[in-house]
Design a protein around this motif. Structure first.
Motif, PDB file in Angstrom:
ATOM      1  N   VAL A  23     -43.786   2.309 -52.777  1.00 32.62           N
ATOM      2  CA  VAL A  23     -42.754   3.343 -51.982  1.00 32.62           C
ATOM      3  C   VAL A  23     -41.905   2.581 -51.114  1.00 32.62           C
ATOM      4  CG1 VAL A  23     -42.903   5.398 -50.780  1.00 32.62           C
ATOM      5  CG2 VAL A  23     -44.654   5.104 -52.397  1.00 32.62           C
ATOM      6  N   ALA A  24     -40.635   3.005 -51.084  1.00 32.97           N
ATOM      7  CA  ALA A  24     -39.477   2.276 -50.085  1.00 32.97           C
ATOM      8  C   ALA A  24     -38.743   3.192 -49.513  1.00 32.97           C
ATOM      9  CB  ALA A  24     -38.834   1.345 -51.033  1.00 32.97           C
ATOM     10  N   ASP A  25     -39.132   3.795 -48.409  1.00 37.12           N
ATOM     11  CA  ASP A  25     -38.750   4.792 -47.529  1.00 37.12           C
ATOM     12  C   ASP A  25     -37.899   4.413 -46.356  1.00 37.12           C
ATOM     13  OD1 ASP A  25     -39.364   6.855 -49.687  1.00 37.12           O
ATOM     14  OD2 ASP A  25     -41.141   7.302 -48.569  1.00 37.12           O
ATOM     15  N   ASP A  26     -38.451   3.452 -45.694  1.00 37.79           N
ATOM     16  CA  ASP A  26     -38.026   2.954 -44.381  1.00 37.79           C
ATOM     17  C   ASP A  26     -38.290   1.472 -44.326  1.00 37.79           C
ATOM     18  OD1 ASP A  26     -37.333   2.598 -41.809  1.00 37.79           O
ATOM     19  OD2 ASP A  26     -39.370   3.081 -41.076  1.00 37.79           O
ATOM     20  N   PRO A  27     -37.281   0.670 -44.154  1.00 40.21           N
ATOM     21  CA  PRO A  27     -37.642  -0.701 -44.148  1.00 40.21           C
ATOM     22  C   PRO A  27     -38.367  -1.503 -43.102  1.00 40.21           C
ATOM     23  CG  PRO A  27     -35.163  -0.195 -43.686  1.00 40.21           C
ATOM     24  CD  PRO A  27     -35.882   0.887 -43.926  1.00 40.21           C
TER      25      PRO A  27
END
Length: 177
Positions: A45-49
């Motif tokens: 999951v890539a929502d926030d760096p």
């Protein structure tokens, strides 16, 4: 195919920046290399760096620790080509066994082992006529009933003698004797 979104790109840029900041630290570079591979995973999951960067570094450390533990565990199962090489097993703080390779044999180590065995033999003699037999049974890794049969005493006597020998050995090794 991997979707090239801004979060993954930003995370990878941060990991490359960390890579350039500490080029002398080999262990940290291994962690960052593994983290880069994990960041490329399409199921992650890539929502926030910030969160993705922290998570892949944490998972990379865990992956490396697990890989090293598996390597030690598999090395402990393989026979050694050289009989002079031995394995030393210890336990970590959480109780898991760790087996390490000991590839050197020094005269000092042999002298320490000899002295420790002499001290244990002398202590075993103070336990009675069955003491040296119980010590030898422990060294031969004989079971308690087998040791009791060999020394012609009861199982409870062998257990008491072994407990006393272990306590004395612990005191010798820790230097409290």
């Amino acid at each position: 195919m991997l979707q090239q979104d801004g979060v993954r790109v930003e995370t990878m840029c941060r990991l490359y920046t960390k890579n350039k900041a500490r080029p002398w630290d080999g262990e940290y570079l291994d962690v960052l290399d593994t983290a880069l591979n994990l960041a490329l995973g399409h199921k992650r999951v890539a929502d926030d760096p910030d969160l993705l960067c922290r998570n892949v570094i944490r998972d990379a450390r865990r992956t490396i620790r697990r890989s090293e533990a598996n390597a030690r565990r598999s090395a402990a199962c393989r026979p050694l080509a050289d009989a002079a090489r031995r394995r030393a097993s210890t336990a970590t703080a959480d109780g898991t066994p760790v087996v390490e390779m000991v590839t050197y044999d020094t005269p000092e180590a042999r002298a320490l082992v000899t002295e420790t065995l002499q001290e244990l033999t002398a202590f075993a003699r103070t336990l009675g006529p069955h003491g040296p037999g119980c010590l030898q049974g422990m060294l031969d890794m004989a079971t308690v009933p087998d040791s009791a049969r060999q020394t012609s005493v009861s199982v409870a006597t062998v257990e008491r003698a072994r407990r006393a020998l272990r306590t004395h050995a612990r005191a010798l090794i820790c230097g409290t004797a």
